[in-house]
Design a protein around this motif. Structure first.
Motif, PDB file in Angstrom:
ATOM      1  N   UNK A 105       0.846  -1.191   0.000  1.00  0.00           N
ATOM      2  CA  UNK A 105       0.000   0.000   0.000  1.00  0.00           C
ATOM      3  C   UNK A 105       0.882   1.242   0.000  1.00  0.00           C
ATOM      4  N   UNK A 106       0.563   2.177  -0.889  1.00  0.00           N
ATOM      5  CA  UNK A 106       1.175   3.506  -0.893  1.00  0.00           C
ATOM      6  C   UNK A 106       0.054   4.517  -0.708  1.00  0.00           C
ATOM      7  N   UNK A 107       0.199   5.385   0.281  1.00  0.00           N
ATOM      8  CA  UNK A 107      -0.758   6.464   0.519  1.00  0.00           C
ATOM      9  C   UNK A 107      -0.030   7.784   0.385  1.00  0.00           C
ATOM     10  N   UNK A 108      -0.605   8.692  -0.407  1.00  0.00           N
ATOM     11  CA  UNK A 108      -0.058  10.045  -0.535  1.00  0.00           C
ATOM     12  C   UNK A 108      -1.210  11.010  -0.315  1.00  0.00           C
ATOM     13  N   UNK A 109      -1.246  11.583   0.878  1.00  0.00           N
ATOM     14  CA  UNK A 109      -2.363  12.421   1.299  1.00  0.00           C
ATOM     15  C   UNK A 109      -1.966  13.898   1.303  1.00  0.00           C
ATOM     16  N   UNK A 110      -2.737  14.713   0.605  1.00  0.00           N
ATOM     17  CA  UNK A 110      -2.525  16.159   0.576  1.00  0.00           C
ATOM     18  C   UNK A 110      -1.120  16.510   0.083  1.00  0.00           C
ATOM     19  N   UNK A 137      -2.508   1.986  -4.542  1.00  0.00           N
ATOM     20  CA  UNK A 137      -2.091   3.374  -4.362  1.00  0.00           C
ATOM     21  C   UNK A 137      -3.326   4.194  -4.020  1.00  0.00           C
ATOM     22  N   UNK A 138      -3.222   5.041  -2.997  1.00  0.00           N
ATOM     23  CA  UNK A 138      -4.308   5.946  -2.633  1.00  0.00           C
ATOM     24  C   UNK A 138      -3.776   7.375  -2.668  1.00  0.00           C
ATOM     25  N   UNK A 139      -4.367   8.180  -3.546  1.00  0.00           N
ATOM     26  CA  UNK A 139      -4.052   9.605  -3.624  1.00  0.00           C
ATOM     27  C   UNK A 139      -5.215  10.364  -3.003  1.00  0.00           C
TER      28      UNK A 139
END
Length: 234
Positions: A105-110, A137-139
């Protein structure tokens, strides 16, 4: 103050007070933990900021990489989580050193709003390379073109009302308006994308993607996208 990286490499006026910061990162940690597919998952929070509740995320996975571009933020993360064995703090360049196909899992928030289109495309190539074939991936917190600073301010005030820091939030909005943030936003701008535009960018980067019903964080006017690597074409 020449770049967004320079701005974040300091104590910023973005958070109205400690309660605001605590509630923000608590909510983000809760949302990331809910995305983790298994207790042994390897997770990257890219552009994590101070991530004050990252130990809660780490408790839900096997390994958590915290990545931030600002050296000051990385120093604080290393100090805060030095006793948490499955948290490792890395720079953006350090993400490139991770083995390919190693992340669940890759999360890139804000983060997307602070990247140029070329930087976003490079990040997507990097994340796709590091994700396992079944990884995600979660943007999050992607800004649509029709969302104004006034919309963001209203969302903050609703969050402040619920969290009990309304007065501090009002003062904080004034402080931010007078800070380097406003100057940089006027000069560099924030990257904004329509839903269809972001879906197209993700598809061209080798992902299958969809918009999630709810944005991560307190601002419902912004967007979150979930994507997974598309099979390589022969």
């Amino acid at each position: 103050m020449s770049t967004w990286r320079d701005f974040w490499n300091q104590d910023t006026p973005i958070y109205a007070n400690e309660r605001h910061k605590t509630l923000h990162y608590r909510g983000v940690a809760r949302d990331i933990a809910a995305l983790i597919p298994s207790p042994d998952a390897v997770v990257l929070d890219h552009g994590c900021g101070e991530a004050t509740d990252a130990d809660r995320v780490a408790a839900a996975c096997g390994k958590l990489f915290l990545c931030d571009a600002a050296p000051l933020v990385r120093d604080r993360l290393n100090e805060r989580f030095r006793e948490v064995p499955n948290i490792q703090v890395v720079s953006p360049e350090g993400v490139g050193d991770l083995p390919d196909a190693s992340l669940d899992l890759v999360v890139s928030n804000s983060v997307v709003q602070y990247l140029s289109r070329a930087e976003l495309d490079a990040s997507l190539r990097l994340w796709r390379a590091k994700l396992k074939p079944a990884g995600h991936l979660v943007l999050a917190d992607v800004i649509p073109p029709d969302v104004s600073p006034l919309t963001d301010a209203a969302a903050l005030m609703r969050f402040a009302w619920q969290g009990g820091f309304v007065v501090a939030a009002g003062v904080g909005l004034v402080r931010t308006a007078l800070s380097d943030y406003r100057t940089l936003r006027s000069r560099l701008g924030l990257s904004q994308y329509t839903e269809s535009g972001m879906l197209g960018i993700l598809e061209r980067a080798g992902f299958t993607a969809e918009r999630r019903p709810r944005n991560m964080g307190h601002n419902p006017a912004r967007m979150t996208f979930a994507a997974r690597p598309a099979p390589d074409r022969a």
